[in-house]
Design a protein around this motif. Structure first.
Motif, PDB file in Angstrom:
ATOM      1  N   GLU A 235      75.719  69.284 -39.478  1.00 21.69           N
ATOM      2  CA  GLU A 235      76.727  70.029 -38.104  1.00 21.69           C
ATOM      3  C   GLU A 235      75.838  71.210 -38.368  1.00 21.69           C
TER       4      GLU A 235
ATOM      5  N   GLU B 126      73.587  57.958 -30.991  1.00 23.46           N
ATOM      6  CA  GLU B 126      74.043  59.507 -32.172  1.00 23.46           C
ATOM      7  C   GLU B 126      73.857  60.531 -31.450  1.00 23.46           C
TER       8      GLU B 126
ATOM      9  N   GLN C 290      76.792  60.182 -28.757  1.00 28.38           N
ATOM     10  CA  GLN C 290      78.321  59.886 -29.430  1.00 28.38           C
ATOM     11  C   GLN C 290      78.793  60.967 -30.155  1.00 28.38           C
ATOM     12  N   ARG C 291      78.144  61.992 -30.618  1.00 28.43           N
ATOM     13  CA  ARG C 291      78.319  62.943 -31.583  1.00 28.43           C
ATOM     14  C   ARG C 291      79.042  63.944 -30.322  1.00 28.43           C
ATOM     15  N   TYR C 292      78.321  64.785 -29.491  1.00 29.75           N
ATOM     16  CA  TYR C 292      78.880  64.859 -29.123  1.00 29.75           C
ATOM     17  C   TYR C 292      80.624  64.985 -27.694  1.00 29.75           C
TER      18      TYR C 292
END
Length: 107
Positions: free
Chosen positions: A4, A21, A24-26
């Protein structure tokens, strides 16, 4: 793995599972975002191929309650900057000129 607070430049060149990954987080963060409605004037630059896929306003309609001008440039989301930078520059120049011409005169 992505931490982060790291800058976007960290994404450049990342491939494979780590890139998946990050994407997907976005999307998870984007789904949690609550966008309101913007009442001001908006100039939306739209890549023609993106418009063919997503419509003229690219899904921004619920978030704009003021006026909106569409500026079309050739290409798609990935190519309009790389391959059509002259056309993009012309659109940005027109938007900036209009914004400067419509601002209140200095006292």
């Amino acid at each position: 793995a992505y931490q982060e607070g790291e800058g976007f430049e960290r994404l450049v060149g990342i491939q494979g599972p780590e890139r998946a990954e990050l994407i997907q987080r976005y999307y998870l963060l984007a789904l949690r975002a609550q966008l309101g409605s913007y009442p001001g004037k908006v100039d939306l630059i739209v890549a023609e191929k993106s418009e063919e896929l997503h419509g003229e306003m690219l899904g921004w309609e619920p978030h704009l309650s003021g006026s909106c001008r569409i500026h079309r440039v050739p290409g798609d989301h990935d190519t309009y900057i790389r391959e059509f930078n002259r056309e993009l520059g012309e659109s940005l120049n027109a938007v900036c000129k209009d914004a400067l011409a419509s601002r209140p005169a200095a006292r």
